[in-house]
Design an enzyme around this catalytic site. Structure first.
Site, short mmCIF file in Angstrom:
data_model
loop_
_atom_site.label_atom_id
_atom_site.label_comp_id
_atom_site.label_asym_id
_atom_site.label_seq_id
_atom_site.Cartn_x
_atom_site.Cartn_y
_atom_site.Cartn_z
N CYS B 37 22.23 29.96 0.33
CA CYS B 37 21.16 30.00 -0.67
C CYS B 37 20.72 31.43 -0.98
CB CYS B 37 19.99 29.14 -0.24
SG CYS B 37 19.58 29.21 1.49
N CYS B 106 16.32 26.04 6.91
CA CYS B 106 15.28 27.08 6.83
C CYS B 106 14.62 27.27 8.20
CB CYS B 106 14.21 26.72 5.81
SG CYS B 106 14.84 26.57 4.12
#
Lengths: 170, 131
Positions: B37, B106
């Site tokens: 990402c 994350c």
């Protein structure tokens, strides 16, 4: 996804002729257009529609150098995933660039200069990808590893370019 | 995708954003990233001579969940010993922030950042002792 190169019937290369790709997409889309299947049995109609969707998807994948590189790597069984960790030197460079962008946000000239700098970096990564996928018939593991690293850098630079573009638009 | 209230709260009011002097022998720096990402996360700890984390700072360029995960991590780190700090698991972060499955990476990134900050600090300390 099916191999987009195969689906569109274009040569599996990194550098490709954008106009020819667009033409190929138009031709295929025309052949698969629902209007041509009005009289056909439902099954055939559905298949044409599914194929048209896949053709659009493949076109989008090949149009963008980043997803094109992903498609080429994936044809060799390689991918960049969530669990991959980039090199420290790349992370340092990106962190520095992103911090500079934050500081430059209010001055369009500075943002444009940073953007130009990063676009040039992306350009060299694309040149590297072309050298791996286009200059040799079958890239070996080392070359593919280099291509994979180049793709990771390209992803980071792309993110930066998107942020910088957004800063210029606001 | 809908963010949980806690993620939004941390993303809008991130705690402990900033930089510690990475040349300071009492500071450990962790720099990690998720290429899929394009996220980059820096987490720093300042450790007292008694081995307690007295300050923690972070800077994250990424999605709301990545910012929230690192913000929460710095809150949790302060006041812990290094051993206690290394017990923080990404699953604790997932639970606290109600992260959805697509955002679990994350929290993994934040755990990696904590570990590499601790490792960096320990490396500096052993270099100092060796000198």
């Amino acid at each position: 996804m099916t191999d987009p190169f195969e689906l569109l019937g274009v040569e599996r290369r990194f550098s490709l002729d954008r106009a020819a790709l667009e033409q190929r997409h138009r031709d295929l889309s025309r052949t698969l257009h629902p209007d041509r299947y009005v009289q056909s049995p439902a099954g055939e109609r559905r298949m044409a529609l599914e194929r048209a969707v896949a053709v659009n998807e493949a076109f989008r994948a090949l149009r963008d150098p980043l997803s094109r590189a992903e498609a080429l790597l994936s044809a060799h069984g390689l991918a960049v995933g969530d669990a991959d960790r980039p090199s420290q030197s790349l992370l340092m460079e990106v962190m520095e660039l992103r911090e500079s962008l934050d500081e430059a946000r209010r001055s369009p000239d500075k943002v444009a200069a940073l953007l130009a700098q990063v676009r040039a970096r992306s350009g060299s990564e694309e040149a590297l990808l072309a050298s791996v996928f286009d200059d040799q018939p079958a890239p070996g593991p080392d070359a593919l590893g280099r291509a994979r690293d180049a793709l990771v850098r390209l992803k980071y630079f792309r993110r930066f370019e998107e942020e910088a573009d957004a800063a210029l638009d606001s | 995708m809908a963010y949980s209230e806690k993620v939004i709260e941390h993303a809008e009011n991130p705690r402990n954003v900033g930089t510690l002097d990475k040349e300071d022998p009492n500071v450990g720096t962790g720099l990690v990233g998720a290429p899929a990402c394009g996220d980059v996360m820096r987490l720093q700890i300042k450790v007292s001579d008694a081995g307690v984390i007295e300050d923690a700072k972070f800077k994250t360029f990424g999605c709301g969940s990545a910012i929230a995960s690192s913000s929460l991590a710095t809150e949790w780190l302060k006041g812990r010993t290094l051993d206690e700090a290394s017990e923080i698991r990404n699953t604790d972060i997932v639970k606290e922030l109600n992260l959805p499955p697509v955002k679990i990476h994350c929290s993994v990134l934040a755990e990696d950042a904590i570990k590499s900050a601790i490792e960096d600090f320990r490396k500096k300390q052993s270099a100092k002792r060796g000198a």
